[in-house]
Design an enzyme around this catalytic site. Structure first.
Site, mmCIF file in Angstrom:
data_model
loop_
_atom_site.group_PDB
_atom_site.id
_atom_site.type_symbol
_atom_site.label_atom_id
_atom_site.label_comp_id
_atom_site.label_asym_id
_atom_site.label_seq_id
_atom_site.Cartn_x
_atom_site.Cartn_y
_atom_site.Cartn_z
ATOM 1 N N TYR A 91 0.818 -1.212 0.000
ATOM 2 C CA TYR A 91 0.000 0.000 0.000
ATOM 3 C C TYR A 91 0.854 1.266 0.000
ATOM 4 C CZ TYR A 91 -3.801 -3.179 1.086
ATOM 5 O OH TYR A 91 -4.716 -4.200 1.030
ATOM 6 N N TYR A 464 -11.806 -1.051 -0.350
ATOM 7 C CA TYR A 464 -11.926 -0.614 1.046
ATOM 8 C C TYR A 464 -10.632 -0.015 1.591
ATOM 9 C CZ TYR A 464 -9.085 -4.340 3.162
ATOM 10 O OH TYR A 464 -8.034 -5.139 3.554
ATOM 11 N N ARG A 465 -9.570 -0.033 0.786
ATOM 12 C CA ARG A 465 -8.238 0.331 1.287
ATOM 13 C C ARG A 465 -7.382 0.640 0.080
ATOM 14 N NH1 ARG A 465 -4.980 -4.115 4.939
ATOM 15 N NH2 ARG A 465 -3.328 -2.801 5.779
#
Length: 514
Positions: A91, A464-465
């Site tokens: 991420y 969601y992320r």
């Protein structure tokens, strides 16, 4: 590397800001050399990662130092990018969304402040890793269990704040947070829930307190810096039972997910269930070249070879049951009755009871073995995770899996898929593995990720992320009423953080504000 200055500052002003930070934490804990900054570059970056380079790093050791740094940052208009340990791999790791931010590394704040055995909770700082907490509990021979993500390198609090998950009954990590201490963008200090009372006896027993509950304000946001949090832990069960289910056909996803999702809704299965394909299993224990070295996406024949050699299915799921012995045994029989007739074989569960040696899959023992998947293509490996939220409907998920698999094959990339089944939803984790040293592959991965975002949104599914390079395009898919949610987030950000000091652009909040 060349020196970087935050976009709102000149070199002289930035030098004064760094001097102010050094007066707070000491000269050894403000890092602005090339080698220091290089250590914070995303190790999986698509390219050299310098588009997300920081300008410096400051590492406080206490909440008072955090408050002083935030006040100084406001004085000099220096944007801060807080990280707990900077291990949010896949991420963006520690790298900021906006090039030139100063990374606020909370890794020195790594104390386990309290463990309450009777009430089954702990109070920790953001620098406490999953390994740290496990070692602390193990050293005191605690009967409390923790939950860990698949790759457990990072921070317990940091993972929860990004809504990370594990695979035990306490695997929805954000739900286990009870009581937050946070530094606000002006340097003020807040405790949420019952902690708003001085000397509260129930801070980690009840989440909400009196009036609005603000804990969620600090999840996936840039509205403050969490410096402590209570975390609920799982009391040790009397018994566990585990089984690995292998479903031989791609089409089995429809009926299998429906049964598993119903068992999850009813809390027969109390944890998030990973339902994954052959590449997911093989990538942890092997490399692509062992199965296929030709052009394009890995063919189904190679996947069939994985199935045969590894003793797996087209889809695979690990199940753990937890609780009193009689309950666990009854649930074992229930699951046998549901799956044995369809699979045509007997299911043999492995039982664990108290005082047996620890069982890694059930107890939540930290591990980093899953990181081996980044070696799939060779070279300097990396991965991106795209995981849209879907209804737990087997037929819908099978249809979507067919479409996504076909697109992976169309662009020539290996289809790595898992569907993580939660209480009422499914996350389709379409992991994209790649070799950073292959420019053509890197370009393909970027295009693939962007396509998956758009494709999911066309079905009404949203991520969601998000990775730091794609936070704005993900935020843009939340477009009801012309993006009303994003406007609300930006209004709150402007009120709490008028100088846009804390993590500008995180999750699309405060992007491009001066």
């Amino acid at each position: 590397m060349t020196s970087v200055v935050p976009r709102r500052l000149g070199e002289a002003a930035f030098a004064r800001a760094l001097a102010a930070f050094r007066s707070v934490v000491g000269k050894d804990w403000v890092l602005d050399g090339d080698e220091d900054r290089q250590a914070y570059i995303d190790p999986y970056a698509l390219g050299d990662g310098l588009d997300h380079d920081c300008s410096a790093v400051v590492a406080p050791a206490s909440v008072e130092e955090v408050r002083a740094i935030v006040r100084a940052a406001n004085t000099f208009k220096v944007p801060l990018w807080p990280v707990s340990r900077g291990k949010n791999l896949g991420y963006g790791a520690a790298s900021p969304t906006e090039r030139g931010n100063v990374i606020l590394d909370l890794g020195r704040m790594n104390r386990v402040l309290d463990v309450n055995e009777k009430q089954a909770h702990c109070l920790i700082e953001p620098g406490v890793s999953f390994f740290d907490l496990y070692a602390h509990l193990d050293a005191r021979k605690s009967r409390l269990w923790m939950s860990t993500p698949g790759n457990s390198w990072g921070s317990v609090i940091g993972n929860a704040l990004d809504r990370g998950i594990g695979y035990t009954p306490y695997g929805d990590h954000c739900e286990q947070i009870c009581g937050i201490e946070a530094v606000l963008p002006d340097g003020d200090l807040l405790r949420t829930g019952m902690g708003a009372m001085e000397g509260s006896a129930g801070w980690h027993a009840y989440k909400y307190g009196y009036g609005p509950g603000w804990d969620q304000m600090f999840f996936q946001s840039n509205f403050g810096i969490v410096t402590k949090a209570g975390v609920w832990l799982q009391p040790e069960p009397e018994m566990t039972a585990k089984i690995e289910l292998a479903f031989p056909k791609f089409e089995d996803a429809a009926w299998a997910i429906d049964i598993l999702a119903d068992l999850r809704r009813r809390d027969v299965i109390q944890h998030n269930i990973v339902f994954g394909n052959p590449v997911r299993a093989a990538s942890v224990v092997s490399q692509r070249a062992e199965w296929y070295e030709g052009p394009g996406a890995i063919p189904d024949k190679a996947c069939e070879a994985m199935i045969a050699k590894l003793g797996i299915g087209w889809w695979n799921a690990k199940i753990n049951l937890f609780g009193h012995a009689a309950t666990v045994k009854a649930h074992v029989e229930l699951i046998r009755g549901l799956f044995e007739p369809r699979l045509g074989r007997e299911l043999n569960f492995e039982l664990w009871q108290q005082d047996d040696p620890p069982d890694r899959s059930a107890r939540g023992i930290p591990t980093t073995i899953g990181l081996q998947s980044v070696n799939w293509y060779g070279g300097r490996g990396g991965h991106l995770s795209f995981a849209p939220v879907m209804p737990s409907d087997g037929a819908l998920i099978l249809d979507y899996a067919r479409k996504v698999k076909a697109y992976y094959e169309h662009v020539g990339h290996d289809y790595y898929a898992s569907f993580t089944i939660g209480r009422r939803h499914v996350n389709n984790v379409s992991l994209i593995l790649y070799d950073r040293d292959d420019p053509e592959m890197v370009a393909r991965v970027d295009a693939l990720y962007r396509h998956l975002v758009a494709e999911a949104a066309s079905h009404g599914f949203a991520e969601y992320r998000g990775h730091i390079s794609y936070m704005d395009i993900i935020a843009a898919t939340y477009d009801f009423n012309n993006g009303a949610l994003r406007r609300l987030n930006d209004r709150i950000k402007a009120c709490l953080d008028p100088n846009n000091i804390i993590a500008p652009g995180r999750n699309g909040i405060g992007t491009n504000r001066a």
